[in-house]
Enzyme design. Structure first.
Site, PDB file in Angstrom:
ATOM      1  N   HIS A   1       0.597  13.367 -16.835  1.00 47.18           N
ATOM      2  CA  HIS A   1       1.106  12.113 -16.294  1.00 47.18           C
ATOM      3  C   HIS A   1       2.519  12.248 -15.733  1.00 47.18           C
ATOM      4  O   HIS A   1       2.884  11.581 -14.766  1.00 47.18           O
ATOM      5  CB  HIS A   1       1.076  11.046 -17.405  1.00 47.18           C
TER       6      HIS A   1
ATOM      7  N   ASP B   1      -9.566   4.973 -13.119  1.00 49.06           N
ATOM      8  CA  ASP B   1      -8.318   5.694 -13.385  1.00 49.06           C
ATOM      9  C   ASP B   1      -7.531   4.984 -14.476  1.00 49.06           C
ATOM     10  O   ASP B   1      -7.013   3.891 -14.271  1.00 49.06           O
ATOM     11  CB  ASP B   1      -7.462   5.763 -12.108  1.00 49.06           C
TER      12      ASP B   1
ATOM     13  N   TYR C   1      -1.513   3.759 -20.837  1.00 51.40           N
ATOM     14  CA  TYR C   1      -1.822   2.376 -20.443  1.00 51.40           C
ATOM     15  C   TYR C   1      -2.332   1.553 -21.638  1.00 51.40           C
ATOM     16  O   TYR C   1      -2.416   0.326 -21.530  1.00 51.40           O
ATOM     17  CB  TYR C   1      -2.883   2.328 -19.327  1.00 51.40           C
TER      18      TYR C   1
ATOM     19  N   LYS D   1      -5.020  10.371 -18.465  1.00 51.88           N
ATOM     20  CA  LYS D   1      -3.806  11.178 -18.303  1.00 51.88           C
ATOM     21  C   LYS D   1      -3.136  11.487 -19.633  1.00 51.88           C
ATOM     22  O   LYS D   1      -3.150  10.658 -20.555  1.00 51.88           O
ATOM     23  CB  LYS D   1      -2.791  10.441 -17.399  1.00 51.88           C
TER      24      LYS D   1
HETATM   25  P1  NAP Z   1      -1.313  -1.397  -6.498  1.00 50.34           P
HETATM   26  O1  NAP Z   1      -2.748  -1.033  -6.536  1.00 50.34           O
HETATM   27  O2  NAP Z   1      -0.427  -0.895  -5.407  1.00 50.34           O
HETATM   28  O3  NAP Z   1      -1.134  -2.985  -6.485  1.00 50.34           O
HETATM   29  C1  NAP Z   1      -1.712  -3.811  -7.422  1.00 50.34           C
HETATM   30  C2  NAP Z   1      -1.247  -5.243  -7.136  1.00 50.34           C
HETATM   31  O4  NAP Z   1      -1.810  -5.707  -5.903  1.00 50.34           O
HETATM   32  C3  NAP Z   1      -1.649  -6.209  -8.197  1.00 50.34           C
HETATM   33  O5  NAP Z   1      -0.575  -7.112  -8.367  1.00 50.34           O
HETATM   34  C4  NAP Z   1      -2.847  -6.949  -7.585  1.00 50.34           C
HETATM   35  O6  NAP Z   1      -2.898  -8.266  -8.090  1.00 50.34           O
HETATM   36  C5  NAP Z   1      -2.525  -6.929  -6.120  1.00 50.34           C
HETATM   37  N1  NAP Z   1      -3.709  -6.866  -5.258  1.00 50.34           N
HETATM   38  C6  NAP Z   1      -4.759  -6.015  -5.382  1.00 50.34           C
HETATM   39  N2  NAP Z   1      -5.633  -6.184  -4.373  1.00 50.34           N
HETATM   40  C7  NAP Z   1      -5.132  -7.170  -3.590  1.00 50.34           C
HETATM   41  C8  NAP Z   1      -5.595  -7.772  -2.411  1.00 50.34           C
HETATM   42  N3  NAP Z   1      -6.744  -7.401  -1.819  1.00 50.34           N
HETATM   43  N4  NAP Z   1      -4.833  -8.772  -1.860  1.00 50.34           N
HETATM   44  C9  NAP Z   1      -3.668  -9.156  -2.435  1.00 50.34           C
HETATM   45  N5  NAP Z   1      -3.185  -8.609  -3.577  1.00 50.34           N
HETATM   46  C10 NAP Z   1      -3.921  -7.608  -4.142  1.00 50.34           C
HETATM   47  O7  NAP Z   1      -0.571  -1.007  -7.878  1.00 50.34           O
HETATM   48  P2  NAP Z   1      -0.796  -0.071  -9.130  1.00 50.34           P
HETATM   49  O8  NAP Z   1      -1.737  -0.705 -10.073  1.00 50.34           O
HETATM   50  O9  NAP Z   1       0.547   0.280  -9.634  1.00 50.34           O
HETATM   51  O10 NAP Z   1      -1.448   1.264  -8.565  1.00 50.34           O
HETATM   52  C11 NAP Z   1      -2.832   1.523  -8.548  1.00 50.34           C
HETATM   53  C12 NAP Z   1      -3.251   2.447  -9.680  1.00 50.34           C
HETATM   54  O11 NAP Z   1      -2.550   3.695  -9.585  1.00 50.34           O
HETATM   55  C13 NAP Z   1      -2.891   1.960 -11.081  1.00 50.34           C
HETATM   56  O12 NAP Z   1      -3.712   0.908 -11.541  1.00 50.34           O
HETATM   57  C14 NAP Z   1      -2.993   3.224 -11.880  1.00 50.34           C
HETATM   58  O13 NAP Z   1      -4.351   3.530 -12.173  1.00 50.34           O
HETATM   59  C15 NAP Z   1      -2.385   4.235 -10.908  1.00 50.34           C
HETATM   60  N6  NAP Z   1      -0.938   4.456 -11.154  1.00 50.34           N
HETATM   61  C16 NAP Z   1      -0.537   5.698 -11.575  1.00 50.34           C
HETATM   62  C17 NAP Z   1       0.795   5.971 -11.807  1.00 50.34           C
HETATM   63  C18 NAP Z   1       1.202   7.342 -12.247  1.00 50.34           C
HETATM   64  O14 NAP Z   1       2.357   7.524 -12.675  1.00 50.34           O
HETATM   65  N7  NAP Z   1       0.320   8.323 -12.179  1.00 50.34           N
HETATM   66  C19 NAP Z   1       1.773   4.979 -11.629  1.00 50.34           C
HETATM   67  C20 NAP Z   1       1.346   3.709 -11.190  1.00 50.34           C
HETATM   68  C21 NAP Z   1       0.009   3.469 -10.959  1.00 50.34           C
HETATM   69  P3  NAP Z   1      -4.187  -8.832  -8.915  1.00 50.34           P
HETATM   70  O15 NAP Z   1      -4.500  -7.854 -10.002  1.00 50.34           O
HETATM   71  O16 NAP Z   1      -3.723 -10.160  -9.390  1.00 50.34           O
HETATM   72  O17 NAP Z   1      -5.287  -8.929  -7.890  1.00 50.34           O
END
Ligand code: NAP
Length: 283
Positions: A107, A43, A48, A73
């Site tokens: 998006h 994704d 990004y 997106k």
């Molecule tokens: P998330 O997946 O909720 O959290 C990521 C964070 O958690 C990072 O700091 C990561 O650190 C940490 N982490 C991951 N696995 C872990 C584990 N097993 N134990 C402890 N810490 C852990 O946040 P997100 O990246 O915002 O959301 C996921 C995806 O959703 C994004 O990458 C993106 O593709 C999508 N997204 C879309 C939108 C939208 O508007 N459509 C907005 C936000 C995000 P490390 O990397 O240091 O491990």
């Protein structure tokens, strides 16, 4: 990998890998490691700035294209939205080095949403994009889009985690054939999610981490999830959620953590609407 079937018959893995906030120079390695860990859904987004790096990792992996599910997106486009949206799709395909996308999401619910959606419908019909959907659409906007266009979005990707669960929205989306996809499944660690005592206790009962409990809870709700990590050991941990099942009682305990409100921002907040609407992508 467990899959879900979207409203047009396309199969989508229920768990994938998100690359938001991974700097472009780190993304190729992260995606290479994620693919090695078994992830097949990737994704990304034009916004990004790392589509090229995702594309390089995909190409170098040697994994057959049909085994991968690539989402990117569309950012908010200037007028004329239809022509610019087509150009944006072509640009993303070019950067990713692909001849088609599996899922293309609008998006943000801003700009000439209808013009953008019509162009997305057109590239879907042409086969450049196997499925189209949206992100960050609240129910009123989602229903407006559904009732006044031909193609119903296959997916709505919205902030969803234990502190903002969106169960009623999921019911509504299910009723209209829109698959709920979570972004920020870990709330990016906000509210001390990873050390939450209640989630920790549930994890210990299964020999699993808090992260695994959260992902399992999303999977059991039928919510597609895309955790992000740059660390291979966490990528493996986050992928390893298909060998246990939360009980009904545990699901109910997690349901009680819902605060019903965002931990990030509300797409209906006028300041955010203005800020996101002013942003344009370069290059
Ligand atoms: P998330 O997946 O909720 O959290 C990521 C964070 O958690 C990072 O700091 C990561 O650190 C940490 N982490 C991951 N696995 C872990 C584990 N097993 N134990 C402890 N810490 C852990 O946040 P997100 O990246 O915002 O959301 C996921 C995806 O959703 C994004 O990458 C993106 O593709 C999508 N997204 C879309 C939108 C939208 O508007 N459509 C907005 C936000 C995000 P490390 O990397 O240091 O491990």
């Amino acid at each position: 990998m467990q899959t879900v079937t979207l409203n047009n018959g396309v199969e989508m893995p229920i768990l994938g890998f998100g690359v938001y906030q991974i700097p472009p120079e780190q993304t190729e390695q992260a995606v290479t490691e994620a693919l090695a860990a078994g992830y097949r859904l990737l994704d990304t987004a034009a916004a990004y700035g790392n589509e090229e790096a995702v594309g390089r990792a995909v190409k170098n992996s040697g994994i057959p294209r049909r085994e991968l599910f690539v989402t990117t997106k569309l950012w908010v486009q200037d007028a004329p939205a239809e022509a610019n949206t087509r150009r944006a799709v072509e640009k993303s395909l070019d950067k990713l080095g692909l001849d088609h996308l599996d899922l293309y999401l609008m998006h943000q619910p801003f700009g000439d949403v209808y013009g953008q959606w019509r162009a997305m419908e057109a590239v879907n019909r042409e086969g450049l994009v196997r499925a189209i959907g949206v992100a960050n659409f609240h129910p009123d906007r989602l229903l407006d889009l559904i009732f006044n266009n031909e193609i119903t979005p296959a997916v709505n990707q919205i902030e969803t985690h234990p502190f903002f669960q969106r169960a009623a929205e999921q019911d509504l989306m299910r009723e209209h054939g829109v698959r709920h996809q979570s972004w920020g499944g870990f709330a990016e660690g906000k509210n001390d999610l990873f050390t939450h005592p209640g989630l920790g206790e549930i994890g210990r009962a299964h020999g699993k981490s808090v992260a695994q409990v959260v992902l399992r809870w999303l999977v059991q709700r039928g919510v597609v999830t895309i955790p992000k990590s740059v660390r291979p050991e966490r990528m493996a941990e986050n992928f390893d959620v298909f060998d246990f099942e939360l009980t009904q009682e545990q699901m109910t305990r997690i349901a009680a953590l819902d605060t019903g409100t965002t931990l990030f921002f509300d797409h209906r907040d006028p300041e955010m609407v203005a800020w996101l609407s002013r942003r344009r992508l370069e290059g």
